[in-house]
Each structure stands twice: as structure tokens, then as C-alpha cells.
Design a protein around this motif. Structure first.
Motif, PDB file in Angstrom:
ATOM      1  N   PRO A 142      47.279  42.676  53.514  1.00 40.84           N
ATOM      2  CA  PRO A 142      48.508  42.005  53.065  1.00 40.84           C
ATOM      3  C   PRO A 142      48.262  40.697  52.324  1.00 40.84           C
ATOM      4  CG  PRO A 142      48.132  41.509  55.367  1.00 40.84           C
ATOM      5  CD  PRO A 142      47.000  42.417  54.945  1.00 40.84           C
ATOM      6  N   ALA A 143      47.039  40.428  51.866  1.00 37.57           N
ATOM      7  CA  ALA A 143      46.702  39.142  51.268  1.00 37.57           C
ATOM      8  C   ALA A 143      47.500  38.839  50.002  1.00 37.57           C
ATOM      9  CB  ALA A 143      45.207  39.070  50.960  1.00 37.57           C
ATOM     10  N   MET A 144      47.961  39.864  49.277  1.00 31.04           N
ATOM     11  CA  MET A 144      48.747  39.651  48.055  1.00 31.04           C
ATOM     12  C   MET A 144      50.224  39.967  48.251  1.00 31.04           C
ATOM     13  SD  MET A 144      47.379  38.330  45.369  1.00 31.04           S
ATOM     14  CE  MET A 144      48.513  38.923  44.113  1.00 31.04           C
ATOM     15  N   ASP A 145      50.628  40.151  49.500  1.00 28.74           N
ATOM     16  CA  ASP A 145      52.031  40.429  49.801  1.00 28.74           C
ATOM     17  C   ASP A 145      52.886  39.190  49.484  1.00 28.74           C
ATOM     18  OD1 ASP A 145      53.518  42.683  51.305  1.00 28.74           O
ATOM     19  OD2 ASP A 145      54.325  40.873  52.205  1.00 28.74           O
ATOM     20  N   PRO A 146      54.077  39.312  48.913  1.00 29.39           N
ATOM     21  CA  PRO A 146      54.845  40.543  48.717  1.00 29.39           C
ATOM     22  C   PRO A 146      54.595  41.267  47.390  1.00 29.39           C
ATOM     23  CG  PRO A 146      56.202  38.678  48.143  1.00 29.39           C
ATOM     24  CD  PRO A 146      54.881  38.103  48.606  1.00 29.39           C
ATOM     25  N   THR A 147      53.770  40.687  46.508  1.00 34.38           N
ATOM     26  CA  THR A 147      53.548  41.323  45.204  1.00 34.38           C
ATOM     27  C   THR A 147      52.861  42.672  45.353  1.00 34.38           C
ATOM     28  OG1 THR A 147      53.317  39.104  44.257  1.00 34.38           O
ATOM     29  CG2 THR A 147      52.626  40.957  42.895  1.00 34.38           C
ATOM     30  N   ASP A 152      49.845  50.284  48.632  1.00 31.22           N
ATOM     31  CA  ASP A 152      50.189  50.425  47.213  1.00 31.22           C
ATOM     32  C   ASP A 152      49.020  51.020  46.441  1.00 31.22           C
ATOM     33  OD1 ASP A 152      52.758  49.433  47.320  1.00 31.22           O
ATOM     34  OD2 ASP A 152      52.213  47.384  46.777  1.00 31.22           O
ATOM     35  N   HIS A 153      49.332  51.944  45.522  1.00 29.63           N
ATOM     36  CA  HIS A 153      48.333  52.516  44.624  1.00 29.63           C
ATOM     37  C   HIS A 153      48.612  51.976  43.228  1.00 29.63           C
ATOM     38  CE1 HIS A 153      48.056  55.194  48.025  1.00 29.63           C
ATOM     39  NE2 HIS A 153      47.061  55.858  47.486  1.00 29.63           N
ATOM     40  N   LEU A 212      55.973  33.916  46.865  1.00 31.71           N
ATOM     41  CA  LEU A 212      54.845  33.589  47.720  1.00 31.71           C
ATOM     42  C   LEU A 212      55.258  33.714  49.180  1.00 31.71           C
ATOM     43  CD1 LEU A 212      53.573  30.387  45.889  1.00 31.71           C
ATOM     44  CD2 LEU A 212      52.646  32.704  45.693  1.00 31.71           C
ATOM     45  N   LYS A 213      54.254  33.924  50.030  1.00 26.92           N
ATOM     46  CA  LYS A 213      54.489  33.945  51.466  1.00 26.92           C
ATOM     47  C   LYS A 213      53.698  32.824  52.125  1.00 26.92           C
ATOM     48  CE  LYS A 213      55.849  38.566  52.985  1.00 26.92           C
ATOM     49  NZ  LYS A 213      55.503  39.720  53.835  1.00 26.92           N
ATOM     50  N   TYR A 214      54.293  32.256  53.206  1.00 29.78           N
ATOM     51  CA  TYR A 214      53.620  31.245  54.002  1.00 29.78           C
ATOM     52  C   TYR A 214      53.835  31.562  55.477  1.00 29.78           C
ATOM     53  CZ  TYR A 214      53.548  28.581  49.624  1.00 29.78           C
ATOM     54  OH  TYR A 214      53.351  28.185  48.327  1.00 29.78           O
ATOM     55  N   TYR A 354      36.493  31.101  37.457  1.00 29.04           N
ATOM     56  CA  TYR A 354      37.922  31.195  37.752  1.00 29.04           C
ATOM     57  C   TYR A 354      38.178  30.876  39.228  1.00 29.04           C
ATOM     58  CZ  TYR A 354      37.890  33.787  33.351  1.00 29.04           C
ATOM     59  OH  TYR A 354      37.704  34.165  32.048  1.00 29.04           O
ATOM     60  N   PHE A 355      39.447  30.552  39.527  1.00 31.56           N
ATOM     61  CA  PHE A 355      39.869  30.295  40.907  1.00 31.56           C
ATOM     62  C   PHE A 355      40.956  31.307  41.237  1.00 31.56           C
ATOM     63  CE2 PHE A 355      41.584  28.052  44.554  1.00 31.56           C
ATOM     64  CZ  PHE A 355      40.493  27.348  45.062  1.00 31.56           C
ATOM     65  N   MET A 356      40.738  32.080  42.304  1.00 35.06           N
ATOM     66  CA  MET A 356      41.642  33.169  42.685  1.00 35.06           C
ATOM     67  C   MET A 356      42.310  32.870  44.025  1.00 35.06           C
ATOM     68  SD  MET A 356      41.056  35.311  40.154  1.00 35.06           S
ATOM     69  CE  MET A 356      39.780  35.819  38.988  1.00 35.06           C
ATOM     70  N   MET A 357      43.616  33.174  44.113  1.00 41.51           N
ATOM     71  CA  MET A 357      44.348  32.984  45.362  1.00 41.51           C
ATOM     72  C   MET A 357      45.258  34.170  45.635  1.00 41.51           C
ATOM     73  SD  MET A 357      45.357  28.918  45.345  1.00 41.51           S
ATOM     74  CE  MET A 357      46.097  29.005  46.978  1.00 41.51           C
ATOM     75  N   GLY A 358      45.498  34.441  46.929  1.00 40.10           N
ATOM     76  CA  GLY A 358      46.436  35.480  47.316  1.00 40.10           C
ATOM     77  C   GLY A 358      47.848  34.932  47.374  1.00 40.10           C
ATOM     78  N   ASP A 359      48.838  35.772  47.069  1.00 35.89           N
ATOM     79  CA  ASP A 359      50.242  35.333  47.127  1.00 35.89           C
ATOM     80  C   ASP A 359      50.702  35.094  48.561  1.00 35.89           C
ATOM     81  OD1 ASP A 359      50.223  35.559  44.414  1.00 35.89           O
ATOM     82  OD2 ASP A 359      51.574  37.284  44.293  1.00 35.89           O
ATOM     83  N   ASN A 360      50.044  35.723  49.519  1.00 34.11           N
ATOM     84  CA  ASN A 360      50.305  35.478  50.936  1.00 34.11           C
ATOM     85  C   ASN A 360      49.420  34.300  51.333  1.00 34.11           C
ATOM     86  OD1 ASN A 360      51.112  35.688  53.590  1.00 34.11           O
ATOM     87  ND2 ASN A 360      50.690  37.878  53.757  1.00 34.11           N
ATOM     88  N   ARG A 361      49.843  33.108  50.978  1.00 33.39           N
ATOM     89  CA  ARG A 361      48.971  31.937  50.935  1.00 33.39           C
ATOM     90  C   ARG A 361      48.317  31.577  52.276  1.00 33.39           C
ATOM     91  NH1 ARG A 361      49.884  29.305  45.933  1.00 33.39           N
ATOM     92  NH2 ARG A 361      49.562  31.012  44.476  1.00 33.39           N
ATOM     93  N   HIS A 362      48.982  31.863  53.370  1.00 29.03           N
ATOM     94  CA  HIS A 362      48.399  31.549  54.677  1.00 29.03           C
ATOM     95  C   HIS A 362      47.764  32.767  55.341  1.00 29.03           C
ATOM     96  CE1 HIS A 362      51.070  27.711  55.169  1.00 29.03           C
ATOM     97  NE2 HIS A 362      49.953  27.479  54.494  1.00 29.03           N
TER      98      HIS A 362
END
Length: 399
Positions: A142-147, A152-153, A212-214, A354-362
Motif C-alpha cells: 500500500p506504499a502508493m495508496d490511494p493512487t 492493481d495491474h 496523499l495518505k498520512y 532522483y528522489f522518490m516518495m510514496g503517496d502513502n507518506r507514513h
């Protein structure tokens, strides 16, 4: 009196009559096997490899959009229908032949079993992964949730041309045999910082048309929250934890937090935040004492190809991993480095970072923990969903 030769009575065994329906079925199970059953081995082999070729070209080389993906799937289905119909007809047109030594039921069973065993290989075809520009992936966390949600495929396009806020597939720096997918928030030449969980690039707040999610602390009046209640807000079971005495820890979007806050038995819903003075040793650059935390990070400059820096103690802590990515033999000293046997006190970067982050920030293991992603590690950019448990998302572009 001569003995007369006695004629042998009886008749030769006639060839077994082939069954058209069985030929059609065999062509469905293993493309071309029905033709082999009908006595045409050459046609069977051609049909088998032709279907694989159609599938690979239509999906791996052409499907840059979901529409083209559907066209490719349509071609595959049409080809299968043709195989079934023509397999049925092939038996009717074939002349009766003597049964070959290999033309027995257990040979066909072995071929079908081999096909089943090869299916995982044929679906992945790792060698083609290096050649084809379009590749399917499945989201496992779920690191990129909710996107991006678990299960998801999606398809991604192999390219090094990426922009800020693109969702990127790349090799995970600590173990480059593993693929990760995150959002690119920092580009080569940027200075990135995080303040109270907000990302700033070159002094400006990073914005985008995505949610984003926190992590939120949730307290009830003692009532236990049922999963069916959270289901109506799209909160999965893996996204909340019961910590006892009516207290919960939840990963929520701002809208989900508002919805949970509106429940009659909720006392408060508060976003959790790591204070600036709370250092986390597991956050990059992991010097042991800790410099930053997941919500307060940087400023950190992202090197671009050709940048030259002095190898100070601090720079080696921040960029030492980059030197190791780019060179075969690296030994880091206090304020210098020995690269391929030669000691240097300045260094010019050979790659972009590059710097990469997940949308599920926490709930994301990303560049805040393992640092930079070199351009050589970038595999490509996410394109669209071709399957999802949420039918409304199928076919949509990924942003």
C-alpha cells in the motif's frame, strides 16, 4: 500332390477416425495441438508460435494506451476463435492416415502438462522484458495508496525521460534485483526539503493533482470500530490498527479523515506528526546519530551529471552511496575517497539522481530511508491500469 498355399483370412485394421470436437478443444488448450492431432504437425508448430508472437507484439510493443491494449486483447481472442474453428475443420479435411507411434492419448496429456508448466515463463518472458518497451506489473504493497492499490495491474513504458510527479518504476538501490514504484518528487539539480510532512523543491511547495495518505490517531468513546463501517469510506483492513482502549492508528487521506471524524462515536481524529527535534537513525543518510526524520528532512541537493563536489566529511555521508553506485571499488575516508585505487578529494558525478516518495507518506519505504535513485536504475513510467478490483479505475491513466 502338391500342397496348396492356404490364403490368410481377415482384414487390415482401418485407421481410427479423428474427432473434430477434440481437435478444436486441443487447439484451445494448447494452440496448434489440434492441428497436430489432425496430422499436420508443421501447421501446429506455426500456429503455436504465431499466437505467442501476436500476444507479445500487441501487448508488449504496441499497447501504449488502454485502447491499444484492448485492440491487442481483441486480436488474441480473434486468433483463438480462428484456431478453435479451423481445428474443428482440419479433421474433416484430413485424410484417414495410419496412427503414428506418437499419436496416443498420453502424448497429448504430456504436451498439455508441459504447457501448463511453461505458462509462468511464457507470461513473464524475462528475456523479452529487456527488449519490449511496455511491461506489466502488479502492485504488492500500500506504499502508493490511494493512487496505486494492492492488487492493481498496470503497464509501464520503459523510458528515461521522466518529469517531476511522474510515477516511476525503478530498481531498488539497496538490492537492484527488486523493482519499486514510487512518485518522483525531486529531479537532478533540485534542492529538496520536507517540513512538517510537506515537500518543498527549490523553496516552493510541491503540488499535484493527486491525494496523499498520512497516519492518524483515532479515539472512540469505547466503541469498537467494525470493518463494515470503514468499508464505506474505502479504508482497507490493512490500513488501520487497533492499539487498545478504543484507540486506533489509521492511514487516511484528508477526505477519509473527515468522514471518520463524522462518526457519532468518534472523540477525535488527529494527524500524527514527527517533531523536528525527533531524529530517526534509520532515515537517510543513516550516520548513526540521525540527522532528520520522515516528516522533517533536508535540505538535500540532488546531483546531476557533471556536478563536482568537494569530498568533505558531510558530503561523503550524503553522497557516498552515489560514489559506490558509479564505481567498482570505493573506500570512503573521513574527507576523501579511494576510487579504483586512487585517492581523490573532489568528485564529478557520472549520473543523474532522483528522489522518490510514496503517496502513502507514513507507510512507504522510499528515498527518505535509502536515498537517491540513479538514472541508470530508472526502468520507466507508469501508463495506465489494465486491471483493478475497482472497475472504475480500469483503463484510466496513472498520474
Amino acid at each position: 500332390m502338391n500342397d496348396l498355399e492356404t490364403p490368410v483370412s481377415g482384414h487390415e485394421e482401418s485407421p481410427k477416425k479423428k474427432k473434430p470436437a477434440l481437435a478444436a478443444f486441443l487447439n484451445f488448450i494448447v494452440p496448434g495441438l489440434g492441428y497436430v492431432y489432425a496430422g499436420n504437425i508443421k501447421r501446429g508448430v506455426i500456429a503455436y508460435f504465431l499466437l505467442i508472437l501476436v500476444a507479445v507484439i500487441s501487448i508488449r510493443f504496441v499497447a501504449y494506451t488502454f485502447t491499444l491494449f484492448l485492440v491487442g486483447i481483441g486480436l488474441i481472442i480473434a486468433f483463438y476463435v480462428y484456431l478453435i474453428v479451423s481445428g474443428y475443420r482440419a479433421v474433416g479435411k484430413a485424410k484417414h492416415q495410419e496412427t503414428k507411434r506418437w499419436d496416443v492419448w498420453y502424448v497429448y496429456v504430456l504436451v498439455i502438462a508441459a504447457q501448463v508448466g511453461l505458462r509462468p515463463f511464457l507470461q513473464s518472458i524475462h528475456s523479452l522484458g529487456y527488449l519490449s518497451p511496455i511491461t506489466p506489473v502488479v502492485i504488492p504493497t500500500p506504499a502508493m495508496d490511494p493512487t496505486l492499490q494492492i492488487g492493481d495491474h498496470l503497464m509501464f513504458h520503459k523510458t528515461k525521460t521522466i518529469a517531476r510527479n511522474n510515477i516511476i518504476v525503478f530498481k531498488w538501490p539497496p538490492d537492484q534485483k527488486i523493482m519499486y514504484i514510487k512518485r518522483c518528487v525531486g529531479m537532478p539539480g533540485d534542492t529538496l526539503s520536507i517540513r512538517k510532512a510537506a515537500v518543498f523543491v527549490n523553496g516552493d511547495s510541491l503540488t499535484g493533482d493527486y491525494m496523499l495518505k498520512y497516519r492518524y490517531a483515532v479515539q472512540t468513546d469505547g466503541v469498537r470500530i467494525q470493518q463494515r463501517v470503514l468499508d464505506q469510506f474505502g479504508i482497507a483492513e490493512s490500513e488501520f490498527y487497533d492499539v487498545g482502549s478504543g484507540s486506533y492508528s489509521m492511514f487516511l487521506t484528508q477526505e477519509q479523515a473527515r468522514q471518520v471524524r463524522g462518526l457519532p462515536f468518534i472523540k477525535f481524529v488527529e494527524r500524527e506528526m514527527t517533531s523536528e527535534d525527533e531524529l530517526e537513525p534509520d532515515v537517510y543518510p543513516q550516520t548513526g546519530s540521525g540527522q532528520w526524520n520522515k516528516d522533517n528532512f533536508g535540505p538535500l541537493y540532488l546531483p546531476k551529471k557533471g556536478d563536482r563536489i568537494p569530498l568533505t566529511h558531510r558530503n561523503l555521508a550524503l553522497y557516498g552511496t552515489c560514489l559506490k553506485y558509479e564505481n567498482e571499488s570505493v573506500e570512503l575516508l573521513d574527507s576523501a575517497a579511494i576510487i579504483n585505487g586512487k585517492q581523490i578529494d573532489t568528485y564529478a558525478f557520472k549520473d543523474n539522481y532522483y528522489f522518490m516518495m510514496g503517496d502513502n507518506r507514513h507507510n512507504s519505504l522510499d528515498s527518505r530511508y535509502w536515498g537517491f535513485v540513479a538514472e541508470s536504475m530508472v526502468l520507466g513510467k507508469a501508463l495506465y491500469f489494465y486491471w483493478s478490483k475497482d472497475w472504475d479505475r480500469i483503463g484510466t491513466s496513472i498520474r
